[in-house]
Design an enzyme around this catalytic site. Sequence first.
Site, PDB file in Angstrom:
ATOM      1  CG  PHE A 191      39.333   2.198   2.350  1.00 30.61           C
ATOM      2  CD1 PHE A 191      39.536   2.688   1.057  1.00 30.61           C
ATOM      3  CD2 PHE A 191      39.496   3.066   3.424  1.00 30.61           C
ATOM      4  CE1 PHE A 191      39.903   4.014   0.847  1.00 30.61           C
ATOM      5  CE2 PHE A 191      39.851   4.389   3.219  1.00 30.61           C
ATOM      6  CZ  PHE A 191      40.059   4.858   1.939  1.00 30.61           C
ATOM      7  CB  ILE A 192      43.609   1.056   4.545  1.00 25.29           C
ATOM      8  CG1 ILE A 192      42.766   2.282   4.939  1.00 25.29           C
ATOM      9  CG2 ILE A 192      45.100   1.363   4.667  1.00 25.29           C
ATOM     10  CD1 ILE A 192      42.888   2.702   6.396  1.00 25.29           C
ATOM     11  CG  LEU A 238      36.831 -12.200   0.939  1.00 24.06           C
ATOM     12  CD1 LEU A 238      36.321 -12.839  -0.340  1.00 24.06           C
ATOM     13  CD2 LEU A 238      37.640 -10.956   0.599  1.00 24.06           C
ATOM     14  CD  GLN A 245      33.771  -5.429  12.638  1.00 28.88           C
ATOM     15  OE1 GLN A 245      33.478  -6.550  12.265  1.00 28.88           O
ATOM     16  NE2 GLN A 245      33.408  -4.342  11.950  1.00 28.88           N
ATOM     17  CB  SER A 255      42.792   3.788  15.166  1.00 29.04           C
ATOM     18  OG  SER A 255      41.752   4.722  15.244  1.00 29.04           O
ATOM     19  CE1 TYR A 257      38.857  -0.031  14.923  1.00 27.28           C
ATOM     20  CE2 TYR A 257      38.927   2.319  15.407  1.00 27.28           C
ATOM     21  CZ  TYR A 257      39.330   1.246  14.639  1.00 27.28           C
ATOM     22  OH  TYR A 257      40.211   1.437  13.605  1.00 27.28           O
ATOM     23  CE  LYS A 291      42.539  -1.298  14.826  1.00 29.33           C
ATOM     24  NZ  LYS A 291      43.448  -1.871  13.826  1.00 29.33           N
ATOM     25  N   GLY A 294      29.896   7.075  21.291  1.00 29.42           N
ATOM     26  CA  GLY A 294      31.238   6.541  21.041  1.00 29.42           C
ATOM     27  C   GLY A 294      32.072   7.392  20.104  1.00 29.42           C
TER      28      GLY A 294
HETATM   29  P1  NAD Z   1      38.110  -2.356   6.114  1.00 22.70           P
HETATM   30  O1  NAD Z   1      36.989  -2.903   6.937  1.00 22.70           O
HETATM   31  O2  NAD Z   1      37.807  -1.832   4.766  1.00 22.70           O
HETATM   32  O3  NAD Z   1      39.258  -3.436   5.969  1.00 22.70           O
HETATM   33  C1  NAD Z   1      39.511  -4.415   6.928  1.00 22.70           C
HETATM   34  C2  NAD Z   1      39.653  -5.743   6.202  1.00 22.70           C
HETATM   35  O4  NAD Z   1      39.947  -6.738   7.192  1.00 22.70           O
HETATM   36  C3  NAD Z   1      38.392  -6.200   5.489  1.00 22.70           C
HETATM   37  O5  NAD Z   1      38.650  -6.539   4.124  1.00 22.70           O
HETATM   38  C4  NAD Z   1      37.916  -7.413   6.255  1.00 22.70           C
HETATM   39  O6  NAD Z   1      37.304  -8.404   5.424  1.00 22.70           O
HETATM   40  C5  NAD Z   1      39.218  -7.894   6.849  1.00 22.70           C
HETATM   41  N1  NAD Z   1      38.973  -8.668   8.068  1.00 22.70           N
HETATM   42  C6  NAD Z   1      38.110  -8.374   9.088  1.00 22.70           C
HETATM   43  N2  NAD Z   1      38.146  -9.339   9.998  1.00 22.70           N
HETATM   44  C7  NAD Z   1      39.037 -10.267   9.556  1.00 22.70           C
HETATM   45  C8  NAD Z   1      39.488 -11.492  10.057  1.00 22.70           C
HETATM   46  N3  NAD Z   1      39.020 -11.994  11.219  1.00 22.70           N
HETATM   47  N4  NAD Z   1      40.408 -12.192   9.349  1.00 22.70           N
HETATM   48  C9  NAD Z   1      40.875 -11.718   8.163  1.00 22.70           C
HETATM   49  N5  NAD Z   1      40.470 -10.549   7.631  1.00 22.70           N
HETATM   50  C10 NAD Z   1      39.569  -9.834   8.325  1.00 22.70           C
HETATM   51  O7  NAD Z   1      38.772  -1.226   7.021  1.00 22.70           O
HETATM   52  P2  NAD Z   1      39.849  -0.120   6.604  1.00 22.70           P
HETATM   53  O8  NAD Z   1      39.188   1.188   6.694  1.00 22.70           O
HETATM   54  O9  NAD Z   1      40.548  -0.506   5.359  1.00 22.70           O
HETATM   55  O10 NAD Z   1      40.855  -0.235   7.831  1.00 22.70           O
HETATM   56  C11 NAD Z   1      42.084  -0.958   7.721  1.00 22.70           C
HETATM   57  C12 NAD Z   1      42.834  -0.869   9.034  1.00 22.70           C
HETATM   58  O11 NAD Z   1      43.105   0.497   9.347  1.00 22.70           O
HETATM   59  C13 NAD Z   1      42.058  -1.436  10.212  1.00 22.70           C
HETATM   60  O12 NAD Z   1      42.980  -2.074  11.073  1.00 22.70           O
HETATM   61  C14 NAD Z   1      41.496  -0.210  10.888  1.00 22.70           C
HETATM   62  O13 NAD Z   1      41.288  -0.438  12.267  1.00 22.70           O
HETATM   63  C15 NAD Z   1      42.607   0.793  10.640  1.00 22.70           C
HETATM   64  N6  NAD Z   1      42.155   2.197  10.616  1.00 22.70           N
HETATM   65  C16 NAD Z   1      41.299   2.640   9.650  1.00 22.70           C
HETATM   66  C17 NAD Z   1      40.917   3.963   9.644  1.00 22.70           C
HETATM   67  C18 NAD Z   1      39.984   4.508   8.596  1.00 22.70           C
HETATM   68  O14 NAD Z   1      39.610   5.691   8.693  1.00 22.70           O
HETATM   69  N7  NAD Z   1      39.580   3.762   7.583  1.00 22.70           N
HETATM   70  C19 NAD Z   1      41.385   4.845  10.630  1.00 22.70           C
HETATM   71  C20 NAD Z   1      42.241   4.351  11.606  1.00 22.70           C
HETATM   72  C21 NAD Z   1      42.650   3.023  11.579  1.00 22.70           C
END
Ligand code: NAD
Length: 327
Positions: free
Chosen positions: A10-11, A32, A88, A129, A153, A157, A278
């Site tokens: 997503f991000i 993926l 994750q 996070s 989680y 982080k 959690g």
């Molecule tokens: P997401 O799950 O949509 O994206 C994470 C991506 O990482 C996925 O495309 C997944 O396939 C990939 N991935 C997972 N394990 C992997 C591996 N072993 N090797 C390669 N790729 C791998 O999550 P997101 O919401 O886009 O979050 C992105 C980042 O932002 C993450 O680090 C998350 O911890 C952090 N974050 C997100 C939020 C939120 O609200 N979405 C808030 C705080 C922090």
Amino acid sequence: MILVTGGAGFIGGHLAASFVSAGRDVVVLDNLDPFYDTDIKRRTIDVARQAADNGDGSYELVEGDVRDADLVADLVADAQFVFHQAAQAGVRTSVKNPRRVDDINVEGTLNVLDAARDSPTERVVFASSSSVYGKPSYLPYDEEHPTTPVSPYGVSKLAAENYVRVYGDLYDVPTVALRYFTVYGPRMRPNMAISNFVSRCMNDEPPVVYGDGSQTRDFTYIADIVRANAKLLETDAADGEVLNIGSTDNVDIRTLAEVIRDEIAPDLSIEHGERQAGDAEHTHADVSKAGDVLGYEPTEDIRSGVGEFIDWYRKNREWYEPLVRSS
Ligand code: NAD
């Protein structure tokens, strides 16, 4: 070249598309992971590819694992900037499987940092996070607030973030950690409260709030997250820093459900379900440090951001909604 790990997510997907649109050459490393439906990731990749077709930048997807140290080293060696998003994500998954989360989130980050130590990379930006804070001693959280995460989680982080800081201090790897606060927007993970509430209201079903709904969150619209990251291509002012990136428009979950309900189906009631283990009770960002260091200022409040998300949801309902319903 800019390396975005987790760039099919997503991000990371929004970051990759926005960098490509700005004329940059982007390489995405993503395995993926089927944590949620990979159809979303395929569409995310298509958006960034489309941006490359329309503009000056380029896009390449490398399907691989951030735990593969050799692969990460090869990619980081050619990267001017690394935006490390691969993880994750998800508090509830981490409660079920802490070791897997540690493996990806901590080991993966160490691979990126080790590789950056041996390369001329200008900056590693780590997606941290608000989960690192845990139980609030005071709110809003500033970056000096104690860190006592309440989920595996959050622990992962915080551990990764500490490695990021230590690699900066010991090995002169320029690093920045951005602590994101609950991010939402188009192509968000389908198992998040906002997509779930929208989907239920669209189908004339009352949104179900876990617990009494008094938990508060700083819901941050994806465009603000992208803006904060993009600033780090232009300045070294944040090197060595940890910065909160939130919306500051703090709302409780019940209010969130009401905002969405009022927008889509005002006659629906709101229902309540069992509280989830959690989950943090409250998160609320003080973003003044990011304002001072980066000139960051959130531009979207909950009503405008949710409105944009609902517009996108309506246009993409056919393929996105089934993923929300089955998550
Ligand atoms: P997401 O799950 O949509 O994206 C994470 C991506 O990482 C996925 O495309 C997944 O396939 C990939 N991935 C997972 N394990 C992997 C591996 N072993 N090797 C390669 N790729 C791998 O999550 P997101 O919401 O886009 O979050 C992105 C980042 O932002 C993450 O680090 C998350 O911890 C952090 N974050 C997100 C939020 C939120 O609200 N979405 C808030 C705080 C922090």
